[in-house]
Design a protein around this motif. Sequence first.
Motif, PDB file in Angstrom:
ATOM      1  N   ILE A 151       0.897  -1.214  -0.010  1.00 32.99           N
ATOM      2  CA  ILE A 151       0.003  -0.115   0.087  1.00 32.99           C
ATOM      3  C   ILE A 151       0.839   1.207  -0.224  1.00 32.99           C
ATOM      4  N   ASP A 152       0.765   2.091  -0.731  1.00 31.45           N
ATOM      5  CA  ASP A 152       1.217   3.349  -0.910  1.00 31.45           C
ATOM      6  C   ASP A 152       1.387   4.048   0.554  1.00 31.45           C
ATOM      7  N   ILE A 153       2.564   4.475   0.991  1.00 31.84           N
ATOM      8  CA  ILE A 153       2.982   5.130   2.077  1.00 31.84           C
ATOM      9  C   ILE A 153       2.123   6.441   2.156  1.00 31.84           C
ATOM     10  N   GLY A 154       1.692   7.161   1.301  1.00 29.48           N
ATOM     11  CA  GLY A 154       0.731   8.253   1.185  1.00 29.48           C
ATOM     12  C   GLY A 154      -0.481   7.909   1.884  1.00 29.48           C
ATOM     13  N   TYR A 155      -1.092   6.647   1.388  1.00 26.02           N
ATOM     14  CA  TYR A 155      -2.299   6.258   2.312  1.00 26.02           C
ATOM     15  C   TYR A 155      -2.146   6.526   3.924  1.00 26.02           C
ATOM     16  N   TRP A 156      -1.231   5.770   4.472  1.00 23.26           N
ATOM     17  CA  TRP A 156      -1.131   5.948   6.026  1.00 23.26           C
ATOM     18  C   TRP A 156      -0.735   7.340   6.386  1.00 23.26           C
ATOM     19  N   LYS A 157       0.144   8.172   5.609  1.00 21.33           N
ATOM     20  CA  LYS A 157       0.341   9.331   6.084  1.00 21.33           C
ATOM     21  C   LYS A 157      -1.030  10.370   5.945  1.00 21.33           C
ATOM     22  N   SER A 158      -1.531  10.118   4.899  1.00 23.49           N
ATOM     23  CA  SER A 158      -3.052  11.110   4.904  1.00 23.49           C
ATOM     24  C   SER A 158      -3.956  10.398   5.854  1.00 23.49           C
ATOM     25  N   ASN A 159      -3.929   9.422   6.560  1.00 22.93           N
ATOM     26  CA  ASN A 159      -4.744   9.117   7.519  1.00 22.93           C
ATOM     27  C   ASN A 159      -4.484   9.273   8.869  1.00 22.93           C
ATOM     28  N   TYR A 160      -3.128   9.750   9.082  1.00 24.07           N
ATOM     29  CA  TYR A 160      -2.667  10.027  10.316  1.00 24.07           C
ATOM     30  C   TYR A 160      -3.342  10.771  11.205  1.00 24.07           C
ATOM     31  N   ASP A 161      -3.783  12.327  10.613  1.00 20.97           N
ATOM     32  CA  ASP A 161      -4.352  13.010  11.620  1.00 20.97           C
ATOM     33  C   ASP A 161      -5.894  12.498  11.878  1.00 20.97           C
ATOM     34  N   LYS A 162      -6.692  11.743  11.000  1.00 15.63           N
ATOM     35  CA  LYS A 162      -7.809  11.330  11.300  1.00 15.63           C
ATOM     36  C   LYS A 162      -7.968  10.026  12.253  1.00 15.63           C
ATOM     37  N   VAL A 163      -6.897   9.483  12.330  1.00 15.78           N
ATOM     38  CA  VAL A 163      -6.615   8.097  13.195  1.00 15.78           C
ATOM     39  C   VAL A 163      -6.414   8.837  14.549  1.00 15.78           C
ATOM     40  N   LYS A 164      -5.303   9.794  14.569  1.00 17.72           N
ATOM     41  CA  LYS A 164      -5.042  10.369  15.975  1.00 17.72           C
ATOM     42  C   LYS A 164      -6.149  10.887  16.523  1.00 17.72           C
ATOM     43  N   GLN A 165      -7.185  11.432  15.643  1.00 18.93           N
ATOM     44  CA  GLN A 165      -8.398  12.126  16.532  1.00 18.93           C
ATOM     45  C   GLN A 165      -9.357  10.930  17.004  1.00 18.93           C
ATOM     46  N   MET A 166      -9.202   9.842  16.412  1.00 15.80           N
ATOM     47  CA  MET A 166     -10.136   8.724  16.730  1.00 15.80           C
ATOM     48  C   MET A 166      -9.620   7.789  17.969  1.00 15.80           C
TER      49      MET A 166
END
Length: 141
Positions: free
Chosen positions: A28-43
């Motif tokens: 999976i492209d690294i960008g996928y994880w980086k782009s979801n970082y802030d959303k996951v951090k809030q959750m």
Amino acid sequence: MIREFKENDLNSIMKLWLHTNILAHDFIDIGYWKSNYDKVKQMMPEATIFVYEEDNLIKGFVGLSENYIAGIFVETTYQSQGVGKTLLDYIKERNTELLLQVYEKNSRAVTFYLREEFTVHNKQIDGNTNEAELVMNWNAD
């Protein structure tokens, strides 16, 4: 030692979340994880999180939403040393059923869950990544 998540753990577990996801999911492209970082951090604070800690060092954690395992994450240098199994056993003691989704290409995780008596219920495509994932469950019976 396993303990409940504390607010000041957030940065450490997010670093662990990002690092282990990138390594475990090289398909999976690294960008996928980086782009979801802030959303996951809030959750994260909304989930039930248990941390495996020794010598004031977080070696791993597990995140739950009721009986759904959002993930078990273990620091790379401590993998295959029983940290993940210890976390899983801890939540098995507190639940009669557990569910999860795991990417089929993450063979190490698939093997781990099968060894720990999870069964595959379904195979589906993750709409976010277009990767096949297995829906697995475990029952205490």
